[in-house]
Scaffold this motif. Structure first.
Motif, PDB file in Angstrom:
ATOM      1  N   SER A 155     -11.248  56.313  -4.586  1.00  0.00           N
ATOM      2  CA  SER A 155     -11.453  57.726  -4.904  1.00  0.00           C
ATOM      3  C   SER A 155     -10.382  58.234  -5.854  1.00  0.00           C
ATOM      4  CB  SER A 155     -11.409  58.568  -3.620  1.00  0.00           C
ATOM      5  OG  SER A 155     -12.353  58.118  -2.685  1.00  0.00           O
ATOM      6  N   ASP A 156     -10.704  59.317  -6.527  1.00  0.00           N
ATOM      7  CA  ASP A 156      -9.757  59.997  -7.397  1.00  0.00           C
ATOM      8  C   ASP A 156     -10.061  61.496  -7.335  1.00  0.00           C
ATOM      9  OD1 ASP A 156      -7.737  60.442  -9.190  1.00  0.00           O
ATOM     10  OD2 ASP A 156      -8.872  59.805 -10.951  1.00  0.00           O
ATOM     11  N   ASP A 157      -9.014  62.308  -7.489  1.00  0.00           N
ATOM     12  CA  ASP A 157      -9.167  63.764  -7.484  1.00  0.00           C
ATOM     13  C   ASP A 157      -9.831  64.227  -6.187  1.00  0.00           C
ATOM     14  OD1 ASP A 157      -9.302  66.460  -8.180  1.00  0.00           O
ATOM     15  OD2 ASP A 157     -11.204  66.196  -9.255  1.00  0.00           O
ATOM     16  N   TYR A 158      -9.156  64.000  -5.077  1.00  0.00           N
ATOM     17  CA  TYR A 158      -9.719  64.479  -3.806  1.00  0.00           C
ATOM     18  C   TYR A 158      -8.715  65.369  -3.092  1.00  0.00           C
ATOM     19  CZ  TYR A 158      -7.153  60.470  -1.771  1.00  0.00           C
ATOM     20  OH  TYR A 158      -6.193  59.554  -1.408  1.00  0.00           O
ATOM     21  N   ILE A 159      -9.256  66.259  -2.264  1.00  0.00           N
ATOM     22  CA  ILE A 159      -8.456  67.209  -1.504  1.00  0.00           C
ATOM     23  C   ILE A 159      -8.777  67.051  -0.023  1.00  0.00           C
ATOM     24  CG2 ILE A 159      -8.024  69.650  -1.030  1.00  0.00           C
ATOM     25  CD1 ILE A 159      -8.602  70.234  -3.957  1.00  0.00           C
ATOM     26  N   PHE A 160      -7.714  66.949   0.769  1.00  0.00           N
ATOM     27  CA  PHE A 160      -7.843  66.844   2.229  1.00  0.00           C
ATOM     28  C   PHE A 160      -6.953  67.945   2.813  1.00  0.00           C
ATOM     29  CE2 PHE A 160      -7.030  65.306   6.461  1.00  0.00           C
ATOM     30  CZ  PHE A 160      -8.169  64.604   6.818  1.00  0.00           C
ATOM     31  N   SER A 161      -7.551  69.072   3.166  1.00  0.00           N
ATOM     32  CA  SER A 161      -6.747  70.237   3.533  1.00  0.00           C
ATOM     33  C   SER A 161      -7.337  71.012   4.704  1.00  0.00           C
ATOM     34  CB  SER A 161      -6.619  71.188   2.334  1.00  0.00           C
ATOM     35  OG  SER A 161      -5.911  70.594   1.277  1.00  0.00           O
ATOM     36  N   ASN A 162      -6.425  71.578   5.495  1.00  0.00           N
ATOM     37  CA  ASN A 162      -6.789  72.481   6.596  1.00  0.00           C
ATOM     38  C   ASN A 162      -7.703  71.811   7.621  1.00  0.00           C
ATOM     39  OD1 ASN A 162      -5.378  74.744   5.387  1.00  0.00           O
ATOM     40  ND2 ASN A 162      -7.073  74.840   3.925  1.00  0.00           N
ATOM     41  N   ASN A 163      -7.428  70.553   7.897  1.00  0.00           N
ATOM     42  CA  ASN A 163      -8.204  69.805   8.882  1.00  0.00           C
ATOM     43  C   ASN A 163      -7.394  69.594  10.155  1.00  0.00           C
ATOM     44  OD1 ASN A 163     -10.559  69.061   7.098  1.00  0.00           O
ATOM     45  ND2 ASN A 163      -8.894  68.152   5.928  1.00  0.00           N
ATOM     46  N   SER A 164      -8.095  69.376  11.244  1.00  0.00           N
ATOM     47  CA  SER A 164      -7.474  69.087  12.532  1.00  0.00           C
ATOM     48  C   SER A 164      -7.936  67.722  13.006  1.00  0.00           C
ATOM     49  CB  SER A 164      -7.860  70.158  13.555  1.00  0.00           C
ATOM     50  OG  SER A 164      -7.388  69.811  14.844  1.00  0.00           O
ATOM     51  N   ILE A 165      -6.965  66.834  13.294  1.00  0.00           N
ATOM     52  CA  ILE A 165      -7.261  65.494  13.797  1.00  0.00           C
ATOM     53  C   ILE A 165      -6.637  65.380  15.179  1.00  0.00           C
ATOM     54  CG2 ILE A 165      -7.010  63.020  13.386  1.00  0.00           C
ATOM     55  CD1 ILE A 165      -6.540  63.674  10.429  1.00  0.00           C
ATOM     56  N   VAL A 166      -7.451  65.106  16.182  1.00  0.00           N
ATOM     57  CA  VAL A 166      -6.977  65.049  17.561  1.00  0.00           C
ATOM     58  C   VAL A 166      -7.346  63.709  18.171  1.00  0.00           C
ATOM     59  CG1 VAL A 166      -7.072  66.111  19.848  1.00  0.00           C
ATOM     60  CG2 VAL A 166      -7.238  67.542  17.809  1.00  0.00           C
ATOM     61  N   GLY A 167      -6.331  63.014  18.707  1.00  0.00           N
ATOM     62  CA  GLY A 167      -6.604  61.802  19.476  1.00  0.00           C
ATOM     63  C   GLY A 167      -7.015  60.607  18.655  1.00  0.00           C
ATOM     64  N   GLY A 168      -6.527  60.494  17.420  1.00  0.00           N
ATOM     65  CA  GLY A 168      -6.911  59.362  16.598  1.00  0.00           C
ATOM     66  C   GLY A 168      -6.021  58.162  16.834  1.00  0.00           C
ATOM     67  N   ASN A 185      -2.652  70.158   7.236  1.00  0.00           N
ATOM     68  CA  ASN A 185      -3.456  69.489   8.250  1.00  0.00           C
ATOM     69  C   ASN A 185      -2.678  69.385   9.561  1.00  0.00           C
ATOM     70  OD1 ASN A 185      -5.817  68.539   6.506  1.00  0.00           O
ATOM     71  ND2 ASN A 185      -4.064  67.723   5.384  1.00  0.00           N
ATOM     72  N   SER A 186      -3.393  69.439  10.665  1.00  0.00           N
ATOM     73  CA  SER A 186      -2.795  69.248  11.988  1.00  0.00           C
ATOM     74  C   SER A 186      -3.245  67.899  12.529  1.00  0.00           C
ATOM     75  CB  SER A 186      -3.245  70.361  12.940  1.00  0.00           C
ATOM     76  OG  SER A 186      -2.818  70.095  14.260  1.00  0.00           O
ATOM     77  N   ILE A 187      -2.267  67.043  12.859  1.00  0.00           N
ATOM     78  CA  ILE A 187      -2.575  65.696  13.348  1.00  0.00           C
ATOM     79  C   ILE A 187      -1.864  65.508  14.685  1.00  0.00           C
ATOM     80  CG2 ILE A 187      -2.481  63.234  12.845  1.00  0.00           C
ATOM     81  CD1 ILE A 187      -2.298  63.955   9.879  1.00  0.00           C
ATOM     82  N   VAL A 188      -2.632  65.369  15.762  1.00  0.00           N
ATOM     83  CA  VAL A 188      -2.086  65.310  17.123  1.00  0.00           C
ATOM     84  C   VAL A 188      -2.530  64.013  17.799  1.00  0.00           C
ATOM     85  CG1 VAL A 188      -1.993  66.439  19.374  1.00  0.00           C
ATOM     86  CG2 VAL A 188      -2.146  67.818  17.295  1.00  0.00           C
TER      87      VAL A 188
END
Length: 211
Positions: A155-168, A185-188
């Motif tokens: 990939s190129d030119d991508y945005i990963f923002s304001n996401n919540s990841i729980v229990g990964g 991003n919130s990563i828990v």
């Protein structure tokens, strides 16, 4: 818009929910619940301007039991562009998003990197490890290398923002080259057994891995 796609089949492998390909353009999927698909829930191939918003992706995994039935939430492949995934929930999905191409970059369906991907305001919960298939017993169980949770491999030119990841248990975010913006991003519980006490393969140790 505004519906449910559900399968209860346990005998069909590689069962897809929605396939978008052949240079499709200007597609919107909004407020749809996808339940129980065991391969690509939504697969986008060589297409552009696809919006997936306010959707719920449900896997089959039961806490305390290993179930390999669901792997991909949204797969963006083979030179797709302008893909938006916003405001969605991914439950028990091993790879909420996977951006890749065919195995060979010279394959007919491989048209360069995927560009202009926006993965924003989503929640991913309970990302699990990949399976090992025992050819003698015919059974699958947790093991092998961990799947990447949010995979922007080609990939190129991508945005990963304001996401919540729980229990990964798997790697939270993975990128291989290209320009990326990863913010707010919130990563828990990434890199930990989830639920605690499960007896399966050790988790990954990288929350964000970018090559």
């Amino acid at each position: 818009r505004n519906g449910t796609l559900k399968t209860e089949s346990t005998s069909i492998k590689n069962l897809n929910g929605v396939l978008i390909n052949g240079y499709a353009d200007n597609i919107t999927i909004d407020n749809v619940t996808f339940d129980g698909f065991n391969n690509y829930t939504v697969r986008i191939d060589a297409s552009q301007n696809v919006r997936i918003t306010n959707c719920t992706f449900k896997g089959r995994r039961v806490p305390g039991e290993f179930d390999y039935k669901t792997t991909f939430g949204v797969a963006v492949r083979n030179g797709s562009a302008g893909i938006v995934i916003d405001g969605c929930n991914f439950e028990k999905i091993q790879r909420p998003i996977f951006c890749g191409s065919d195995a060979s970059v010279s394959a007919p369906d491989s048209r360069g990197p995927n560009t202009g991907i926006r993965f924003t305001n989503n929640r991913s919960e309970y990302i699990k490890e990949r399976e090992i298939y025992n050819t003698d017993s015919g059974e699958s169980y947790a093991g092998g290398h961990d799947y990447v949770g949010h995979d922007f491999w080609y990939s190129d030119d991508y945005i990963f923002s304001n996401n919540s990841i729980v229990g990964g248990e798997s790697w939270g975010i993975y990128g291989l080259g290209g320009n990326a913006i990863i913010t707010n991003n919130s990563i828990v519980n990434s890199g930990t057994e989830y639920p605690v006490g499960e007896n399966d393969y050790p988790p990954s140790t990288s929350i964000i891995q970018y090559w």
